[in-house]
Scaffold this motif. Structure first.
Motif, PDB file in Angstrom:
ATOM      1  N   ASN A 189      -8.789  -3.052   9.124  1.00  0.00           N
ATOM      2  CA  ASN A 189      -8.092  -2.076   8.285  1.00  0.00           C
ATOM      3  C   ASN A 189      -7.498  -2.745   7.050  1.00  0.00           C
ATOM      4  N   ALA A 190      -6.902  -3.938   7.246  1.00  0.00           N
ATOM      5  CA  ALA A 190      -6.342  -4.655   6.099  1.00  0.00           C
ATOM      6  C   ALA A 190      -7.442  -5.060   5.123  1.00  0.00           C
ATOM      7  N   MET A 191      -8.599  -5.458   5.659  1.00  0.00           N
ATOM      8  CA  MET A 191      -9.707  -5.862   4.788  1.00  0.00           C
ATOM      9  C   MET A 191     -10.212  -4.684   3.961  1.00  0.00           C
ATOM     10  N   THR A 192     -10.423  -3.523   4.617  1.00  0.00           N
ATOM     11  CA  THR A 192     -10.910  -2.366   3.872  1.00  0.00           C
ATOM     12  C   THR A 192      -9.876  -1.891   2.850  1.00  0.00           C
ATOM     13  N   ALA A 193      -8.581  -1.979   3.218  1.00  0.00           N
ATOM     14  CA  ALA A 193      -7.541  -1.591   2.260  1.00  0.00           C
ATOM     15  C   ALA A 193      -7.550  -2.529   1.054  1.00  0.00           C
ATOM     16  N   ALA A 194      -7.715  -3.849   1.318  1.00  0.00           N
ATOM     17  CA  ALA A 194      -7.762  -4.804   0.208  1.00  0.00           C
ATOM     18  C   ALA A 194      -8.997  -4.580  -0.665  1.00  0.00           C
ATOM     19  N   LEU A 195     -10.133  -4.291  -0.022  1.00  0.00           N
ATOM     20  CA  LEU A 195     -11.346  -4.029  -0.790  1.00  0.00           C
ATOM     21  C   LEU A 195     -11.200  -2.754  -1.630  1.00  0.00           C
ATOM     22  N   ALA A 196     -10.572  -1.723  -1.030  1.00  0.00           N
ATOM     23  CA  ALA A 196     -10.365  -0.479  -1.773  1.00  0.00           C
ATOM     24  C   ALA A 196      -9.458  -0.713  -2.972  1.00  0.00           C
ATOM     25  N   THR A 197      -8.381  -1.500  -2.744  1.00  0.00           N
ATOM     26  CA  THR A 197      -7.474  -1.805  -3.851  1.00  0.00           C
ATOM     27  C   THR A 197      -8.184  -2.611  -4.930  1.00  0.00           C
ATOM     28  N   SER A 198      -8.994  -3.587  -4.504  1.00  0.00           N
ATOM     29  CA  SER A 198      -9.723  -4.397  -5.474  1.00  0.00           C
ATOM     30  C   SER A 198     -10.700  -3.552  -6.273  1.00  0.00           C
ATOM     31  N   ARG A 199     -11.376  -2.632  -5.585  1.00  0.00           N
ATOM     32  CA  ARG A 199     -12.323  -1.778  -6.312  1.00  0.00           C
ATOM     33  C   ARG A 199     -11.597  -0.852  -7.283  1.00  0.00           C
ATOM     34  N   ASP A 200     -10.447  -0.317  -6.839  1.00  0.00           N
ATOM     35  CA  ASP A 200      -9.673   0.547  -7.738  1.00  0.00           C
ATOM     36  C   ASP A 200      -9.200  -0.225  -8.962  1.00  0.00           C
ATOM     37  N   LEU A 201      -8.729  -1.474  -8.717  1.00  0.00           N
ATOM     38  CA  LEU A 201      -8.280  -2.286  -9.853  1.00  0.00           C
ATOM     39  C   LEU A 201      -9.432  -2.619 -10.780  1.00  0.00           C
TER      40      LEU A 201
END
Length: 467
Positions: free
Chosen positions: A229-241
């Motif tokens: 979950n932390a990995m997908t959240a970080a990936l989502a944040t990175s993609r949004d950024l």
């Protein structure tokens, strides 16, 4: 896992491993039980031989009479011989004669030793005519002979065969039950892994990074789920950024490109129509083109700096003098600060940072202060105890805008007409954070803005630092 199990599904491997472990444990227990029971049965047989031996008086009479023959029927009924023991006499020379029984038994050296008085008794196993016997030899009082009593081991072996059959059936049932339980346990235990696998496959198929796995408990599977979950959240944040960076960069690039295209169109139209522009207008147009190209180059450089991950940003960290870096940055700022006075008071302070990136961060703070200083104003730079302060006397930053000053491409509405891309302070924050420090902007007493930069370090360089 290597070997023939590698190609099997994880459930099957777990079930087989559980079954194998149970099989080994059951086999070990069954073997231990079989040997223990055998020892107990043989011990019981030995006790029976001792307790139910033929009375010595009868055998002594036969020896003294020089007889060695089977006891007559009428005497056999008068003398107890439980379980039809085989009884024979052994003299000190190893000669034996049958008293009870039908099958003579071989004489062992231990039996002769008992007859000679060298041993109190002898217990051993012999085979006669394909039948195993348990033999007890004891001295015959008043004579130089010994009496041997023996019983077949068939009664013990029969019980052991039955026990082995029962233990084998129990072991087979236990192994099959363990295999079934292993399948059920593997299925139940791997259910969270199935959910995680399904989520990973869904993300790989749809690129939907909003997927979250329910977390229950605090075991390894729960930790794995939380990590996913932390990995997908970080990936989502990175993609949004990343998407935000692309959108902001496109927006910022559009303005200078549009202005540059307009100016170039004017120059081209002037050449095509043969109507030359006045020298002053042409000079101003070229200066505008040069300024826009410079702005584009600076913007692209800032974007390249911010697009790199933190681990790859800058170069190798090393010990540098913050006072020396600030002094060089002040000299560079003074060259561009037309009509602005830049003062500095610096005390030695050594930090661990990437020299070029640190100098660029300080220059960005100074350029920001110079840009917002009024004509004839002063920018004050001080460094004391690892705290660098850059203070201007400009209009200041409204309180509600302070949380956004280090965001990428953010610019105050009142500063939209001034040159800049909104990336300078983002680069400052990134460089300072990588060096383990912090930077803030706050209103200064008496008006203006004060930038405060703190970096961990020491007032003297380490012994291995070249001065």
């Amino acid at each position: 896992m290597t070997g023939p199990l590698r190609g099997l599904p994880l459930r099957t491997r777990l079930a087989l491993l559980v079954a194998a472990a149970v099989a080994v444990a059951v086999a070990a227990c069954a073997t231990a039980a079989w040997f223990l029971v055998r020892a107990q049965l043989v011990a019981s047989l030995d006790d029976a031989l001792r307790d139910n031996r033929v009375p010595d008086r009868l055998v002594v009479q036969l020896v003294r009479a020089g007889q060695c023959r089977a006891v007559p029927e009428e005497q056999r009924r008068a003398v107890p011989n439980l379980f039809d023991s085989t009884v024979q006499i052994v003299d000190r020379n190893g000669t034996s004669c049958m008293v009870f029984g039908q099958q003579p038994l071989p004489v062992a050296s231990s039996d002769v030793a008992v007859a000679r008085g060298e041993r109190p008794e002898a217990l051993h196993t012999v085979t006669a005519d394909g039948t195993e016997y348990r033999v007890l030899t004891t001295p015959l009082e008043g004579t130089s002979a010994a009496v041997t009593a023996a019983r077949p081991l068939a009664e013990v072996n029969g019980a052991l065969e039955t026990l082995a059959l029962v233990l084998g059936l129990v072991a087979a049932t236990g192994v099959l039950g363990a295999a079934g339980a292993g399948v059920l346990l593997a299925r139940a235990g791997l259910r969270p892994v199935d959910r995680l696998t399904g989520a990973v496959e869904h993300v790989a198929r749809t690129e939907d990074l909003a997927v979250r796995i329910p977390v229950e408990g605090d075991d390894e599977i729960a930790r794995l789920s939380r990590s996913f979950n932390a990995m997908t959240a970080a990936l989502a944040t990175s993609r949004d950024l990343q998407q935000q960076l692309i959108a902001d960069a496109g927006h910022e690039l559009r303005t200078p490109l549009t202005s540059l295209r307009t100016n170039i169109d004017l120059l081209v139209r002037s050449e095509e129509t043969g109507r030359s522009l006045p020298p002053e207008d042409r000079r101003a147009l070229l200066e505008s083109v040069r300024a826009q190209i410079t702005e584009l180059a600076a913007l692209i450089g800032d974007l390249q700096e911010l697009s790199r991950p933190d681990a790859a940003a800058g170069g190798h960290l090393e010990v540098v003098g913050l006072h020396e870096t600030t002094g060089r940055a002040v000299e560079r700022a003074r060259l561009r600060a037309t009509g602005i006075t830049v003062t500095c008071e610096l005390t030695p302070w050594y930090v661990r940072a990437e020299p070029a990136a640190l100098e660029r961060a300080v220059v960005n703070l100074l350029d920001n202060a110079v840009k917002f200083s009024p004509a004839g104003g002063t920018v004050e730079v001080t460094l004391d105890g690892g705290v660098l302060r850059v203070r201007d006397h400009g209009p200041g930053i409204p309180e509600h805008e302070l949380p956004y000053v280090f965001d990428r491409f953010w610019r105050s509405p009142s500063a939209r007409s001034l040159p800049g891309s909104g990336l300078g302070l983002s680069i400052v924050a990134r460089t300072v954070r990588r060096s383990g420090g912090e930077v803030v902007l706050r209103p200064a007493e008496g008006g203006g803005t004060e930038a405060v930069l703190r970096l961990p370090g020491a007032p003297v360089p380490p012994p291995d630092h070249p001065l």
